[in-house]
Write a protein that holds these residues in place. Structure first.
Motif, PDB file in Angstrom:
ATOM      1  N   UNK A  52       0.854  -1.190   0.000  1.00 29.85           N
ATOM      2  CA  UNK A  52       0.000   0.000   0.000  1.00 29.85           C
ATOM      3  C   UNK A  52       0.889   1.239   0.000  1.00 29.85           C
ATOM      4  N   UNK A  53       0.683   2.070  -1.023  1.00 35.49           N
ATOM      5  CA  UNK A  53       1.567   3.200  -1.302  1.00 35.49           C
ATOM      6  C   UNK A  53       0.802   4.507  -1.081  1.00 35.49           C
ATOM      7  N   UNK A  54       1.383   5.416  -0.321  1.00 36.05           N
ATOM      8  CA  UNK A  54       0.790   6.751  -0.189  1.00 36.05           C
ATOM      9  C   UNK A  54       0.927   7.487  -1.510  1.00 36.05           C
ATOM     10  N   UNK A  55      -0.163   8.076  -1.990  1.00 37.76           N
ATOM     11  CA  UNK A  55      -0.118   8.862  -3.211  1.00 37.76           C
ATOM     12  C   UNK A  55       1.049   9.826  -3.211  1.00 37.76           C
ATOM     13  N   UNK A  56       1.806   9.830  -4.306  1.00 36.91           N
ATOM     14  CA  UNK A  56       3.040  10.603  -4.379  1.00 36.91           C
ATOM     15  C   UNK A  56       2.839  12.058  -3.994  1.00 36.91           C
ATOM     16  N   UNK A  57       3.647  12.531  -3.074  1.00 36.93           N
ATOM     17  CA  UNK A  57       3.491  13.903  -2.603  1.00 36.93           C
ATOM     18  C   UNK A  57       4.234  14.874  -3.514  1.00 36.93           C
ATOM     19  N   UNK A  58       3.623  16.012  -3.746  1.00 38.35           N
ATOM     20  CA  UNK A  58       4.210  17.061  -4.575  1.00 38.35           C
ATOM     21  C   UNK A  58       3.669  18.402  -4.076  1.00 38.35           C
ATOM     22  N   UNK A  59       4.489  19.198  -3.427  1.00 38.59           N
ATOM     23  CA  UNK A  59       5.936  19.108  -3.264  1.00 38.59           C
ATOM     24  C   UNK A  59       6.368  18.024  -2.279  1.00 38.59           C
ATOM     25  N   UNK A  60       7.666  17.711  -2.298  1.00 38.66           N
ATOM     26  CA  UNK A  60       8.239  16.758  -1.351  1.00 38.66           C
ATOM     27  C   UNK A  60       8.395  17.469  -0.019  1.00 38.66           C
ATOM     28  N   UNK A  61       7.541  17.122   0.935  1.00 31.51           N
ATOM     29  CA  UNK A  61       7.386  17.912   2.162  1.00 31.51           C
ATOM     30  C   UNK A  61       7.372  16.979   3.374  1.00 31.51           C
ATOM     31  N   UNK A  62       8.479  16.912   4.129  1.00 37.91           N
ATOM     32  CA  UNK A  62       8.491  16.038   5.307  1.00 37.91           C
ATOM     33  C   UNK A  62       7.477  16.452   6.369  1.00 37.91           C
ATOM     34  N   UNK A  63       7.127  17.729   6.421  1.00 36.32           N
ATOM     35  CA  UNK A  63       6.142  18.170   7.410  1.00 36.32           C
ATOM     36  C   UNK A  63       4.757  17.612   7.097  1.00 36.32           C
ATOM     37  N   UNK A  64       4.452  17.432   5.826  1.00 38.96           N
ATOM     38  CA  UNK A  64       3.188  16.808   5.451  1.00 38.96           C
ATOM     39  C   UNK A  64       3.163  15.351   5.906  1.00 38.96           C
ATOM     40  N   UNK A  65       4.271  14.646   5.736  1.00 37.14           N
ATOM     41  CA  UNK A  65       4.342  13.261   6.193  1.00 37.14           C
ATOM     42  C   UNK A  65       4.231  13.192   7.713  1.00 37.14           C
ATOM     43  N   UNK A  66       4.847  14.117   8.414  1.00 41.62           N
ATOM     44  CA  UNK A  66       4.717  14.171   9.875  1.00 41.62           C
ATOM     45  C   UNK A  66       3.259  14.372  10.281  1.00 41.62           C
ATOM     46  N   UNK A  67       2.549  15.225   9.556  1.00 43.08           N
ATOM     47  CA  UNK A  67       1.134  15.451   9.853  1.00 43.08           C
ATOM     48  C   UNK A  67       0.339  14.165   9.699  1.00 43.08           C
ATOM     49  N   UNK A  68       0.562  13.445   8.588  1.00 37.94           N
ATOM     50  CA  UNK A  68      -0.146  12.192   8.376  1.00 37.94           C
ATOM     51  C   UNK A  68       0.233  11.153   9.425  1.00 37.94           C
ATOM     52  N   UNK A  69       1.507  11.151   9.826  1.00 37.97           N
ATOM     53  CA  UNK A  69       1.938  10.236  10.883  1.00 37.97           C
ATOM     54  C   UNK A  69       1.154  10.492  12.169  1.00 37.97           C
ATOM     55  N   UNK A  70       0.898  11.760  12.454  1.00 35.16           N
ATOM     56  CA  UNK A  70       0.127  12.107  13.635  1.00 35.16           C
ATOM     57  C   UNK A  70      -1.298  11.584  13.620  1.00 35.16           C
ATOM     58  N   UNK A  71      -1.848  11.399  12.415  1.00 29.61           N
ATOM     59  CA  UNK A  71      -3.190  10.829  12.271  1.00 29.61           C
ATOM     60  C   UNK A  71      -3.171   9.299  12.281  1.00 29.61           C
ATOM     61  N   UNK A  72      -1.986   8.704  12.338  1.00 27.01           N
ATOM     62  CA  UNK A  72      -1.878   7.253  12.306  1.00 27.01           C
ATOM     63  C   UNK A  72      -1.877   6.658  10.911  1.00 27.01           C
ATOM     64  N   UNK A  73      -1.754   7.509   9.892  1.00 25.88           N
ATOM     65  CA  UNK A  73      -1.848   7.036   8.511  1.00 25.88           C
ATOM     66  C   UNK A  73      -0.694   6.090   8.167  1.00 25.88           C
ATOM     67  N   UNK A  74       0.521   6.424   8.589  1.00 24.76           N
ATOM     68  CA  UNK A  74       1.683   5.631   8.194  1.00 24.76           C
ATOM     69  C   UNK A  74       1.636   4.208   8.734  1.00 24.76           C
ATOM     70  N   UNK A  75       0.859   3.982   9.790  1.00 21.08           N
ATOM     71  CA  UNK A  75       0.729   2.629  10.339  1.00 21.08           C
ATOM     72  C   UNK A  75       0.043   1.681   9.365  1.00 21.08           C
TER      73      UNK A  75
END
Length: 299
Positions: free
Chosen positions: A43-66
């Motif tokens: 399962x792949x997260x839709x490619x982010x554009x721009x490449x933004x680590x803060x956006x990934x941190x936000x999603x991590x906070x929602x539990x998405x990366x799990x």
């Protein structure tokens, strides 16, 4: 792949979902539904554009990366991004730092021929030098130029000047079917580099594209199945034809685009009124094209 460029307003509406919490819920439910049908599918997260680590941190906070196996990034440093092409390794490292337990894929990399075909030649070779061996999957965007009559999937349109028109020059093959200078250079990097090619509903280029992909030695492909298209008459026949034509490739299938009737607003970028409807679509597509006994596709 669950959605496409969610942090780009051309694909997800930040006015409706300013903190991306709706997006987080949508991804989690879709990822759970995919896993229930075939746990072997990555399962792949839709490619982010721009490449933004803060956006990934936000999603991590929602539990998405799990609920994800892969984080995907898109980069076009010679056309749209405000960073130089030589920063590719740094951009990958920024996402690795915030998602250390996930594979990082470059699911759209590209350089257009808008200014000169020689620029695209340089872009193909330099991108390969920087990313082959650095990430497990690289998809060049794209095989074909976007036909001028079709219009680009963006909210910017002509107001952005050349930034909009560059969308029509990203292919290795011109709209009339003739190859550009960069095509031979791309072939020198296959199968390490794959292709990302959107196919529009009942796209007349499908068979020709398959022939070119085989000729070029491409083994992995990224494309999409549109949730919105699944509301069109004849959608099943088109989806079946597309996926059958692509059967021999290792295919990353992108699920995205909200049907107007299912969005909070009637637009393909809108969050769905009920994210379970999108999750159901993802599950049905996995059941149809990548059931548990088949393990070629990734979502």
């Amino acid at each position: 792949m669950i959605w496409n460029e969610p942090n780009n307003k051309s694909h997800w509406d930040p006015e409706i979902d300013p903190d991306w919490s709706m997006f987080g819920t949508t991804v989690i439910e879709a990822a759970k539904a995919i896993h229930a049908v075939n746990p072997a599918v990555k399962r792949v997260l839709g490619g982010i554009s721009p490449i933004d680590p803060f956006f990934i941190e936000k999603l991590k906070g929602f539990g998405v990366l799990d609920h994800l196996d892969v984080i995907a990034v898109h980069g076009f440093p010679l056309d749209w991004n405000l960073w130089p092409i030589n920063d590719w390794p740094q951009k990958i490292a920024e996402i690795e730092a915030v998602a250390p337990n996930h594979e990082i894929w470059a699911t759209e990399v590209g350089v257009g021929s808008f200014g000169a075909e020689e620029v695209q030649v340089f872009g193909v070779d330099r991108t390969a030098e920087l990313l082959v061996g650095r990430v497990p999957r690289i998809f060049w965007y794209s095989l074909y130029d976007l036909p001028q009559a079709w219009g680009a999937t963006t909210r910017h349109k002509e107001a952005e000047g050349s930034s909009y028109y560059r969308h029509f020059y990203m292919g290795l093959i011109r709209e009339d079917g003739t190859p550009k200078l960069a095509l031979d250079h791309f072939q020198a990097h296959t199968p390490a580099m794959g292709i990302m090619q959107w196919f529009h509903f009942e796209d007349p280029r499908l068979d020709d594209a398959v022939a070119w992909l085989k000729r070029l030695g491409v083994t992995h492909l990224r494309t999409g199945l549109s949730w919105a298209d699944s509301y069109r008459p004849g959608w099943e026949a088109w989806f079946d034809r597309q996926m059958e034509a692509l059967e021999e490739f290792e295919t990353t299938v992108t699920f995205c685009f909200t049907p107007e009737s299912e969005g909070i607003q009637p637009h393909h970028t809108s969050p769905p009124k009920d994210p379970m409807y999108f999750a159901d679509f993802c599950a049905r597509m996995i059941e149809r094209y990548a059931p548990a006994q088949q393990r070629k596709a990734v979502a």
